[in-house]
Design a protein around this motif. Sequence first.
Motif, short mmCIF file in Angstrom:
data_model
loop_
_atom_site.label_atom_id
_atom_site.label_comp_id
_atom_site.label_asym_id
_atom_site.label_seq_id
_atom_site.Cartn_x
_atom_site.Cartn_y
_atom_site.Cartn_z
N GLY A 1 38.98 41.74 50.03
CA GLY A 1 40.30 41.30 49.60
C GLY A 1 41.04 42.34 48.80
O GLY A 1 40.79 43.55 48.93
N ILE A 2 41.93 41.90 47.94
CA ILE A 2 42.78 42.79 47.15
C ILE A 2 42.58 42.45 45.68
O ILE A 2 42.59 41.28 45.29
CB ILE A 2 44.26 42.66 47.58
CG1 ILE A 2 45.13 43.68 46.87
CG2 ILE A 2 44.79 41.24 47.36
CD1 ILE A 2 46.51 43.79 47.48
N MET A 3 42.35 43.47 44.87
CA MET A 3 42.05 43.26 43.46
C MET A 3 43.30 42.81 42.70
O MET A 3 44.42 43.17 43.06
CB MET A 3 41.50 44.55 42.84
CG MET A 3 40.22 45.06 43.51
SD MET A 3 38.81 43.94 43.28
CE MET A 3 38.45 44.19 41.54
N PRO B 1 48.73 46.96 42.72
CA PRO B 1 50.18 46.72 42.69
C PRO B 1 50.65 45.78 43.80
O PRO B 1 51.70 45.16 43.67
CB PRO B 1 50.79 48.11 42.87
CG PRO B 1 49.70 49.09 42.62
CD PRO B 1 48.41 48.39 42.80
N ASP B 2 49.87 45.68 44.87
CA ASP B 2 50.26 44.82 45.98
C ASP B 2 49.61 43.45 45.93
O ASP B 2 49.62 42.71 46.93
CB ASP B 2 49.90 45.50 47.32
CG ASP B 2 50.78 46.69 47.62
OD1 ASP B 2 51.95 46.68 47.20
OD2 ASP B 2 50.29 47.64 48.26
N PHE B 3 49.03 43.08 44.77
CA PHE B 3 48.33 41.80 44.71
C PHE B 3 49.25 40.62 45.03
O PHE B 3 48.87 39.71 45.77
CB PHE B 3 47.68 41.59 43.34
CG PHE B 3 47.01 40.25 43.21
CD1 PHE B 3 45.77 40.02 43.77
CD2 PHE B 3 47.64 39.19 42.55
CE1 PHE B 3 45.16 38.78 43.68
CE2 PHE B 3 47.04 37.95 42.45
CZ PHE B 3 45.79 37.74 43.02
N ILE B 4 50.45 40.61 44.47
CA ILE B 4 51.35 39.48 44.71
C ILE B 4 51.73 39.39 46.18
O ILE B 4 51.78 38.30 46.77
CB ILE B 4 52.62 39.58 43.83
CG1 ILE B 4 52.22 39.48 42.35
CG2 ILE B 4 53.61 38.48 44.17
CD1 ILE B 4 51.52 38.19 41.96
#
Length: 218
Positions: free
Chosen positions: A123-125, A129-132
């Motif tokens: 996934g994405i941490m 910066p792109d989490f949202i």
Amino acid sequence: MLQSLAQGESEPPNVAQRAFVTDFFNGHPYGHPTEGDAASVQAITVDDLKGFAKSHWVRGGIKISVAGDITAAAATKLIGDTFKPVPETRPAPPPPIGKLGQPGTHVTDMAVPQATVIFGLPGIMRQDPDFIAGYVANYILGGGGFSSRLMDEVRVKRGLTYGIETQLSSYNRASIMVGSVATRADAVNQTISVVRDSLGQFAASGATETELDDGIVQ
């Protein structure tokens, strides 16, 4: 605890979830079930419990929330007095993630009429910066209930399940986009195929404008 673990071994969702994290994390502590297993529970000693308390019941990294009719100064003093005897050390962090488990389909046989499928990808941490953007993408793909693409493809169009969902599951050193779906035993392969196709199409083409508008509004 042992009775609960034994009961869990007869429940497909529990068995599938445990098998997934074990395979995904490939020997890393994140792949160990938090509730343990029969062998580990029976092996715990008094010294193990004392050692855990010594290394983990510490001030390093502690977070405290206070609510009620109290001033910041009074709360600070009470908290300071309460935790003064507690060591200032910090628990050791988990080791770095090494090589993740081998991709593919891993099957645990159970004689049940309804199977559970757990699927996932790195996934994405949260600090990314792109989490949202990833959060919105997950909502559109499988996190939005009947607003999600997977629910539309697997349940609404094909009637293969009562429900399917995905979520971003974050750890300190890793993140998973993980999903789950239950279906009748004779429809497992078809369900997996539809999920794979839907994930592939989403990765290749992204969200539609309608999906994106709905996801942002929600």
